[in-house]
Design a protein around this motif. Structure first.
Motif, PDB file in Angstrom:
ATOM      1  N   VAL A 478       0.977  -1.129  -0.038  1.00 18.06           N
ATOM      2  CA  VAL A 478       0.115   0.005  -0.117  1.00 18.06           C
ATOM      3  C   VAL A 478       0.859   1.242  -0.091  1.00 18.06           C
ATOM      4  CG1 VAL A 478      -1.725   1.134   1.469  1.00 18.06           C
ATOM      5  CG2 VAL A 478      -1.809  -1.268   1.148  1.00 18.06           C
ATOM      6  N   LEU A 479       0.532   2.336  -0.727  1.00 15.66           N
ATOM      7  CA  LEU A 479       1.265   3.599  -0.660  1.00 15.66           C
ATOM      8  C   LEU A 479       0.606   4.492  -0.066  1.00 15.66           C
ATOM      9  CD1 LEU A 479       2.224   3.649  -4.622  1.00 15.66           C
ATOM     10  CD2 LEU A 479       3.676   2.813  -2.814  1.00 15.66           C
ATOM     11  N   ARG A 480       1.535   4.956   1.005  1.00 15.04           N
ATOM     12  CA  ARG A 480       0.678   6.103   1.839  1.00 15.04           C
ATOM     13  C   ARG A 480       1.411   7.497   1.774  1.00 15.04           C
ATOM     14  NH1 ARG A 480      -2.172   3.080   5.352  1.00 15.04           N
ATOM     15  NH2 ARG A 480      -1.665   0.891   5.249  1.00 15.04           N
ATOM     16  N   GLU A 481       0.778   8.467   2.343  1.00 15.95           N
ATOM     17  CA  GLU A 481       1.095   9.810   2.074  1.00 15.95           C
ATOM     18  C   GLU A 481       2.718   9.916   2.227  1.00 15.95           C
ATOM     19  OE1 GLU A 481       0.192  14.140   3.954  1.00 15.95           O
ATOM     20  OE2 GLU A 481      -1.564  12.531   3.772  1.00 15.95           O
ATOM     21  N   GLY A 482       3.427  10.566   1.155  1.00 13.96           N
ATOM     22  CA  GLY A 482       4.755  10.643   1.327  1.00 13.96           C
ATOM     23  C   GLY A 482       5.657   9.704   0.571  1.00 13.96           C
ATOM     24  N   TYR A 532       5.317   6.055 -12.059  1.00 16.45           N
ATOM     25  CA  TYR A 532       6.345   6.557 -10.963  1.00 16.45           C
ATOM     26  C   TYR A 532       5.748   7.794 -10.409  1.00 16.45           C
ATOM     27  CZ  TYR A 532       9.146   2.794 -13.177  1.00 16.45           C
ATOM     28  OH  TYR A 532       9.737   1.474 -13.446  1.00 16.45           O
ATOM     29  N   GLY A 533       5.818   7.990  -9.107  1.00 15.79           N
ATOM     30  CA  GLY A 533       5.572   9.142  -8.498  1.00 15.79           C
ATOM     31  C   GLY A 533       5.400   9.066  -7.091  1.00 15.79           C
ATOM     32  N   LYS A 534       4.554  10.035  -6.393  1.00 14.32           N
ATOM     33  CA  LYS A 534       4.665  10.178  -5.031  1.00 14.32           C
ATOM     34  C   LYS A 534       3.143  10.600  -4.507  1.00 14.32           C
ATOM     35  CE  LYS A 534       6.841  12.971  -1.438  1.00 14.32           C
ATOM     36  NZ  LYS A 534       7.930  14.037  -1.268  1.00 14.32           N
ATOM     37  N   VAL A 535       2.845   9.752  -3.422  1.00 18.67           N
ATOM     38  CA  VAL A 535       1.415  10.024  -2.833  1.00 18.67           C
ATOM     39  C   VAL A 535       1.668  11.358  -2.023  1.00 18.67           C
ATOM     40  CG1 VAL A 535      -0.173   9.204  -1.152  1.00 18.67           C
ATOM     41  CG2 VAL A 535       1.217   7.524  -2.453  1.00 18.67           C
ATOM     42  N   VAL A 536       0.684  12.366  -2.581  1.00 17.73           N
ATOM     43  CA  VAL A 536       0.482  13.610  -1.769  1.00 17.73           C
ATOM     44  C   VAL A 536      -0.425  13.672  -0.853  1.00 17.73           C
ATOM     45  CG1 VAL A 536       1.445  14.743  -3.769  1.00 17.73           C
ATOM     46  CG2 VAL A 536      -1.121  14.525  -3.740  1.00 17.73           C
ATOM     47  N   SER A 537      -1.457  12.757  -0.549  1.00 16.53           N
ATOM     48  CA  SER A 537      -2.289  12.613   0.493  1.00 16.53           C
ATOM     49  C   SER A 537      -2.880  11.273   0.292  1.00 16.53           C
ATOM     50  CB  SER A 537      -3.492  13.927   0.129  1.00 16.53           C
ATOM     51  OG  SER A 537      -4.204  13.627  -0.820  1.00 16.53           O
ATOM     52  N   GLY A 538      -3.355  11.003   1.525  1.00 12.72           N
ATOM     53  CA  GLY A 538      -3.998   9.669   1.933  1.00 12.72           C
ATOM     54  C   GLY A 538      -3.274   8.399   1.445  1.00 12.72           C
ATOM     55  N   PHE A 539      -3.879   7.339   0.771  1.00 13.59           N
ATOM     56  CA  PHE A 539      -3.362   6.175   0.600  1.00 13.59           C
ATOM     57  C   PHE A 539      -4.194   5.498  -0.835  1.00 13.59           C
ATOM     58  CE2 PHE A 539      -6.606   4.655   3.182  1.00 13.59           C
ATOM     59  CZ  PHE A 539      -7.139   3.435   2.387  1.00 13.59           C
ATOM     60  N   LEU A 540      -3.308   4.687  -1.506  1.00 13.29           N
ATOM     61  CA  LEU A 540      -3.710   3.915  -2.402  1.00 13.29           C
ATOM     62  C   LEU A 540      -3.279   2.496  -2.409  1.00 13.29           C
ATOM     63  CD1 LEU A 540      -2.626   7.153  -3.647  1.00 13.29           C
ATOM     64  CD2 LEU A 540      -3.891   6.359  -5.723  1.00 13.29           C
ATOM     65  N   ALA A 541      -4.205   1.696  -3.153  1.00  9.67           N
ATOM     66  CA  ALA A 541      -3.829   0.206  -3.071  1.00  9.67           C
ATOM     67  C   ALA A 541      -4.559  -0.585  -4.188  1.00  9.67           C
ATOM     68  CB  ALA A 541      -4.524  -0.361  -1.483  1.00  9.67           C
ATOM     69  N   ALA A 542      -3.989  -1.705  -4.307  1.00 11.07           N
ATOM     70  CA  ALA A 542      -4.584  -2.691  -5.395  1.00 11.07           C
ATOM     71  C   ALA A 542      -5.781  -2.756  -5.322  1.00 11.07           C
ATOM     72  CB  ALA A 542      -3.856  -3.943  -5.231  1.00 11.07           C
ATOM     73  N   ASP A 543      -6.578  -2.991  -6.249  1.00 18.68           N
ATOM     74  CA  ASP A 543      -8.009  -3.374  -6.525  1.00 18.68           C
ATOM     75  C   ASP A 543      -8.854  -2.045  -6.420  1.00 18.68           C
ATOM     76  OD1 ASP A 543      -7.881  -5.987  -7.283  1.00 18.68           O
ATOM     77  OD2 ASP A 543      -7.370  -6.665  -5.105  1.00 18.68           O
ATOM     78  N   GLN A 544      -8.174  -0.894  -5.976  1.00 19.71           N
ATOM     79  CA  GLN A 544      -9.080   0.276  -5.905  1.00 19.71           C
ATOM     80  C   GLN A 544      -9.385   0.695  -7.351  1.00 19.71           C
ATOM     81  OE1 GLN A 544      -6.754   2.837  -3.484  1.00 19.71           O
ATOM     82  NE2 GLN A 544      -8.243   2.777  -1.750  1.00 19.71           N
TER      83      GLN A 544
END
Length: 876
Positions: A478-482, A532-544
């Protein structure tokens, strides 16, 4: 039996024209086929006809085709028959006649047309080709013992590339005689040695070979034959080697005149140079420019090999280019394209020759020392790290190093060298714009398995899609803020960096987070698009489910720039010539770089003309046509393909009607008018034989024009004039400065003259000779010389030594009258004196000057100069 090369060509063509064949001209050495470097056989231009992909102008065709092959480059010059450039005489049938006509015709032409004795001819056939055997034996009458069956390696002709038409073949050989080496003459062409010389190959083109090597029957059976002109000339002119024929005779004579050496005793370097200058002249005429990639690299390698062998003849200055007119004179009647390009060919060869000579002068001796050292130690294998050092530190091409090692019976560990080279390249590869190294294909394969991303960005700039994976480092996470990481989705409008075009940027957001896309790359052999990049807020995950939205303004800016590169390419070819070919590019938002093959800097007039042509196409506001078709159909339409690019059967074509047609996978403006304005910023050299243009489009071109306007306004304000009067005001100021400089120089000369005269008047006189010395602060050598001229104007005997400090270094000038030069060697005196200040110098008998390193010792140096002059005159 003697027959000139011109007569051989004419007799061959006439024979087949009498039998209903259409005579077509030779095609270019640059084939209309991105899978091939060069035209390597007569059938290359007819490949679409054999495959049934295009309608031929006739079903019976004959040609004299110029060809180029480099697979045996290291053997060229060392054998009697290997060449890079050669001519192939051919007769072709496209679904018309087959073996029963082709074989008897070949025999008839060889024995009756060329007059070769039947008892010296042998034939080989494919081991399974009983039909060919029957025709040769029963119809033609060749004795069975002179028909040799051979395997697939020798008598099955493969396609001129990874795929294409192919089939079994039959070759005709000539017995050169008992004096030629041969292990067993009874075997004929199957024997080892050079006694039996193959000169004509008849290929029975009946199969298509795919990329896996599988064979399928062609729609029609075809004939493709190739008779080597050089080999036939050697036979008919009864010469021991191809290089002794009339095809090479004028080149050999020119070489003897240029080098002062004779062909006899210098056979290998003469043959190498004679062969290679033909290849260079024809290839460059057809548009290949020496460079570091693709066809250009092959031509550069041939040129450098010729340069290296030229050194063996004791020539250390450029001279290969002087052989070009000899080639043009010999071959011009058959190839009229040579004469108009002669000056261009000479210029390109000389430029590259001079550049390589500089490299050789600085680095070749290191290679020679290495070879000698290996021999002295009795070693046979040169360490790979030593080879890499010669390549990386001293700039020697690996192929040149390998040639020299082979000549000296030394080897190298190629696998280890490849490993070192790959390690070097890996270190040189830049990382992605965001901080972390790219996740490798192996990692993607482990994490994602067999998946694909569908790119919809040609039509859409945003979409909804499911996230397949979120990756942090080397793991699914899971990719979280930052967090910096990678997101893979089922579909994406984001264009991945390729073809020189930068990747899209934008945003991916879900219900729980926002991800800023900074870069996009293709991975897993192009099947997966990774964001490629960076999470600027919240989180992102597979299947969303995610909303993907590219930066539309940035994309449109890149579309404008990319379409402009196509317009520019066509304009450059129109203004500079057909030798111009794209050799690299970078496309960003409303700005791009375009590298192209060309031999010299563009003139201001050429740049202006190119800008005019491109902007004319923009103003025409033509619709950009983008469509998919087969590779063959695209080539029929004149689409330009980049060599080295891999194309499938279906290709994407980008066309600007009436101007440009190219194979391209990039994003483009819908109409040329969208580009707005095109402006070249700079034109420079990228590398040897490659020029680079940097240009702007759209808003960037407007900003550039604004900056120029502001520059002119600022200049006008500083000059206190209007913008349209800036140039006039500058010219007026320059003229005023020139006049003032003239006046200042006049005053300076007067001051220096007065100084010199005063020194002479005040100087002590010994034995009727004036001795003068003086030191001045911050005076140039020219000023000191001017003072000496004033002293000399008295026409009296004198010796003078003047010094100063100029650019923080001590300088001294010594002079004497003409009548004292028989007694004084002023240069010797100067160097004795200058040594005191750490310097030395030289000059004329009556005037010398020197520089030094220790300004504090300048007074001593001057005193020593005067003392030494007095001593040599017997006055001390």
């Amino acid at each position: 039996m003697y027959m000139s090369s011109d007569e051989i060509r004419e007799r061959f063509l006439n024979y087949f024209k009498e039998r209903g064949h259409l005579h077509l001209p030779s095609s270019s050495l640059i084939p209309d086929d991105p899978t091939l470097l060069f035209t390597s056989a007569g059938m290359v231009q007819f490949k679409p006809y054999f495959l049934g992909q295009a309608e031929p102008p006739a079903t019976r065709i004959t040609t004299v085709q110029k060809c180029l092959r480099t697979g045996d480059l290291e053997n060229v010059g060392k054998t009697s028959r290997h060449h890079t450039f050669f001519e192939m005489l051919g007769n072709f049938s496209v679904g018309d006649y087959f073996k029963k006509e082709a074989i008897p015709w070949a025999w008839d032409l060889v024995t009756k047309g060329f007059g070769l004795p039947e008892d010296r001819l042998w034939v080989t056939i494919y081991e399974e080709d009983d039909e060919a055997f029957e025709i040769w034996n029963k119809v033609v009458g060749v004795p069975a013992e002179r028909i040799v069956r051979m395997g697939k390696e020798d008598n099955f002709w493969g396609p001129p590339g990874p795929t294409g038409p192919c089939g079994p073949c039959s070759e005709i050989y000539y017995d050169m005689g008992e004096e030629w080496p041969c292990d067993d003459p009874s075997k004929g062409p199957a024997a080892t040695g050079e006694r039996f010389r193959e000169f004509w190959n008849l290929v029975f083109m009946q199969y298509y070979q795919d990329e896996n090597g599988n064979l399928t029957e062609l729609p029609k059976k075809n004939i493709d034959t190739g008779l080597g002109l050089e080999r036939m000339a050697a036979i008919l002119q009864e010469k021991p080697t191809n290089f002794d024929t009339d095809l090479f005779e004028p080149i050999m004579k020119a070489l003897e005149n240029l080098t002062g050496k004779t062909y006899a005793g210098n056979e290998v370097p003469f043959r190498v140079i004679a062969d290679h200058i033909r290849a260079l002249t024809f290839a460059i005429t057809d548009g290949v420019v020496p460079s570091n990639e693709g066809r250009g690299y092959v031509i550069r390698r041939i040129l450098r090999r010729a340069v290296r062998f030229r050194r063996k003849l004791g020539k250390h200055e450029p001279f290969l280019y002087q052989l070009v007119p000899v080639v043009t004179e010999k071959y011009g009647p058959w190839y009229p394209e040579l004469r108009p390009q002669q000056e261009l060919v000479m210029r390109l060869i000389r430029q590259d020759e001079e550049a390589f000579l500089r490299t050789l002068e600085n680095s070749y001796r290191y290679l020679e020392e290495l070879v000698e050292d290996m021999k002295a130690q009795g070693l046979k294998e040169v360490p790979a790290d030593e080879i890499f050092k010669l390549y990386d530190t001293y700039g020697l091409p690996v192929d040149i190093i390998e040639d020299v090692l082979t000549e000296n019976e030394l080897t190298l560990d190629k696998a280890e060298l490849d490993r070192i080279m790959e390690e070097y390249k890996e270190k040189s590869r830049s990382t992605w714009k965001g901080g972390e190294a790219m996740v490798r294909d192996t990692v993607y394969g482990r994490l994602l398995g067999d998946i694909e991303t569908e790119f919809i960005g040609y039509d859409e700039m945003e979409t909804e899609s499911r996230i397949i994976a979120t990756i942090k480092g080397d793991e699914l996470s899971v990719l979280r803020e930052g967090d910096e990481g990678v997101i893979v989705t089922e579909e994406t409008p984001f264009y991945a960096e390729s073809g020189g075009q930068e990747a899209d940027k934008g945003v991916i957001h879900t219900e729980t987070g926002v991800f800023e896309v900074q870069n996009v790359q293709k991975v897993l052999h192009g099947k997966v698009i990774a964001h490629y990049g960076k999470v600027v807020s919240g989180f992102l995950a597979a299947d969303q489910w995610a909303h993907l939205h590219i930066d539309e303004n940035r994309r449109r800016a890149m579309q404008r720039a990319h379409t402009a590169t196509h317009l520019l390419h066509a304009a450059l070819r129109q203004v500079l010539g057909d030798h111009v070919r794209q050799s690299g590019s970078w496309v960003g938002p409303d700005r791009f770089r375009f590298d192209f093959s060309h031999f010299q800097a563009m003139t201001p007039e050429e740049i202006a003309k190119v800008e005019e042509l491109v902007n004319e196409q923009i103003l025409a506001n033509k619709e950009t046509h983008i469509f998919y078709t087969t590779l063959e159909k695209a080539k029929e339409l004149g689409a330009m393909a980049l060599f080295g690019e891999k194309y499938g059967e279906q290709v994407r074509v980008v066309a600007v009607p009436g101007w440009s047609t190219e194979l391209c996978g990039g994003t483009h403006a819908e109409r040329t008018g969208d580009i707005g304005l095109f402006k070249i910023i700079v034109e420079t050299a990228s590398s040897q034989g490659i020029r680079r243009i940097e240009a702007v489009t759209g808003m960037e071109s407007l900003k550039y024009m604004w900056s120029l306007e502001q520059l002119v306004k600022s200049a006008a304000d500083a000059l206190e004039t209007s913008k349209d009067m800036v140039l006039t005001k500058i010219e007026k100021l320059l003229q005023e400065m020139k006049e003032k400089d003239k006046y200042i120089k006049k005053l300076r000369d007067q001051v220096l003259s007065a100084e010199g005269k005063e020194l002479f008047m005040k100087a002590a006189e010994i034995g009727g000779i004036k001795f003068i010395d003086a030191i001045y602060p911050q005076m140039s050598p020219d000023s000191l010389v001017a003072i000496m001229d004033a002293i000399r104007s008295f026409n009296k005997p004198f010796v003078a030594a003047l010094g100063s400090v100029h650019n923080d270094r001590p300088i001294m000038v010594m002079a004497c009258s003409q009548d004292l030069t028989e007694k004084l060697n002023l240069k010797e005196i100067l160097n004795v004196a200058a040594a005191y200040m750490g310097g030395k110098g030289g000059g004329r008998p009556t005037l010398v000057q020197a520089g030094g390193t220790d300004a504090s010792r300048l007074p001593v140096a001057l005193q020593q100069g005067i003392y030494e002059a007095k001593r040599r005159l017997g006055l001390e």
